[in-house]
Design an enzyme around this catalytic site. Structure first.
Site, PDB file in Angstrom:
ATOM      1  N   CYS A   2      26.861  41.747 -11.241  1.00  0.00           N
ATOM      2  CA  CYS A   2      25.894  42.317 -10.298  1.00  0.00           C
ATOM      3  C   CYS A   2      25.773  43.801 -10.590  1.00  0.00           C
ATOM      4  O   CYS A   2      26.728  44.557 -10.414  1.00  0.00           O
ATOM      5  CB  CYS A   2      26.334  42.098  -8.853  1.00  0.00           C
ATOM      6  SG  CYS A   2      25.138  42.742  -7.651  1.00  0.00           S
ATOM      7  N   GLU A 105      18.938  40.187 -12.062  1.00  0.00           N
ATOM      8  CA  GLU A 105      19.550  39.920 -13.359  1.00  0.00           C
ATOM      9  C   GLU A 105      18.459  39.965 -14.416  1.00  0.00           C
ATOM     10  O   GLU A 105      17.290  39.678 -14.131  1.00  0.00           O
ATOM     11  CB  GLU A 105      20.229  38.551 -13.391  1.00  0.00           C
ATOM     12  CG  GLU A 105      21.411  38.387 -12.463  1.00  0.00           C
ATOM     13  CD  GLU A 105      22.654  39.144 -12.901  1.00  0.00           C
ATOM     14  OE1 GLU A 105      22.595  39.849 -13.931  1.00  0.00           O
ATOM     15  OE2 GLU A 105      23.680  39.028 -12.206  1.00  0.00           O
TER      16      GLU A 105
END
Length: 224
Positions: A2, A105
């Site tokens: 993350c 992402e």
């Protein structure tokens, strides 16, 4: 992993899932947080428990103990955080929660990196497990926090093989209790993690790659 996420709703919208007002030492603020592109190296609102009250503090995303001598770390793997030399003290005494609407992402497609926004299918906020310095209220620049990650499952592995450890609201509240020990925290993670089947994702603008961009359009789906 993350490395970017959105934290845009009001504090109350997140807190309503976790605790009654009597359990909080948090000033009411009706204004949306409004951050659609939260990046490492910035201060992020972090929820923790002190003296049996919930506190919300701006804490640096990135952990750099005095002896580290390397760039700050931003993630810690759940598989080893409870036992590693560096992270075990944080796991025992520095557990916290990061609110989020979803995270970003990047996936290489056609020679270019395409960003995706990943969020809960039911639209509920994410309560991401975090660990860090126990002195959150000081806003200590030397020691901040890390987001705990886990292995991606279900379709999420197609985007990245790691993802934030997202907890159910009930598990998130237990995770940050000061009277919960390290082993019990491991059990909370096993029982309360939100599985990959509860997430969906869509392609978003490459503008999210620039941390100066912060508008709501960054999480809107695009056709490409």
């Amino acid at each position: 992993m993350c490395g970017r996420f959105a934290q845009s709703q009001t504090r109350e919208e997140y807190l309503a899932y976790l605790a009654e007002e009597a359990e909080r030492d948090i000033a009411y603020d009706p204004e949306p947080i409004g951050r659609y592109n939260v990046a490492p190296g910035t201060k992020v609102l972090l929820l923790s428990e002190r003296d049996k009250q919930l506190h919300l503090d701006p804490v640096l995303w990135g952990y750099t103990p005095g002896w580290w001598g390397k760039p700050p770390l931003i993630n810690a793997r759940v598989e080893t955080a409870a036992t590693s030399r560096m992270f075990k003290p944080l796991w025992l005494h520095g557990r916290a929660i990061v609110f989020a609407d979803g995270w970003f992402e990047w996936k290489t497609e056609g020679g270019k990196k395409q960003p995706y926004f990943i969020h809960r299918t039911n639209g509920q906020p994410l309560f991401m497990a975090a660990i860090g310095s126990t002195l959150f209220e000081r806003g200590d620049e030397a020691e901040g926090f890390l987001i705990v990650t886990t292995a991606a499952d279900k379709g999420l592995v197609d985007i990245n093989d790691r993802r934030p450890l997202v907890l159910s609201p009930a598990a998130a509240r237990e995770w940050i209790r000061q009277d919960v020990g390290g082993k019990e925290a491991e059990r909370i993670v096993e029982d309360g993690a939100v599985s990959g089947e509860h997430f969906t994702w869509h392609a978003v603008s490459r503008a999210v790659g620039n941390v100066k961009n912060q508008g709501s359009e960054l999480i809107e789906p695009i056709n490409y």
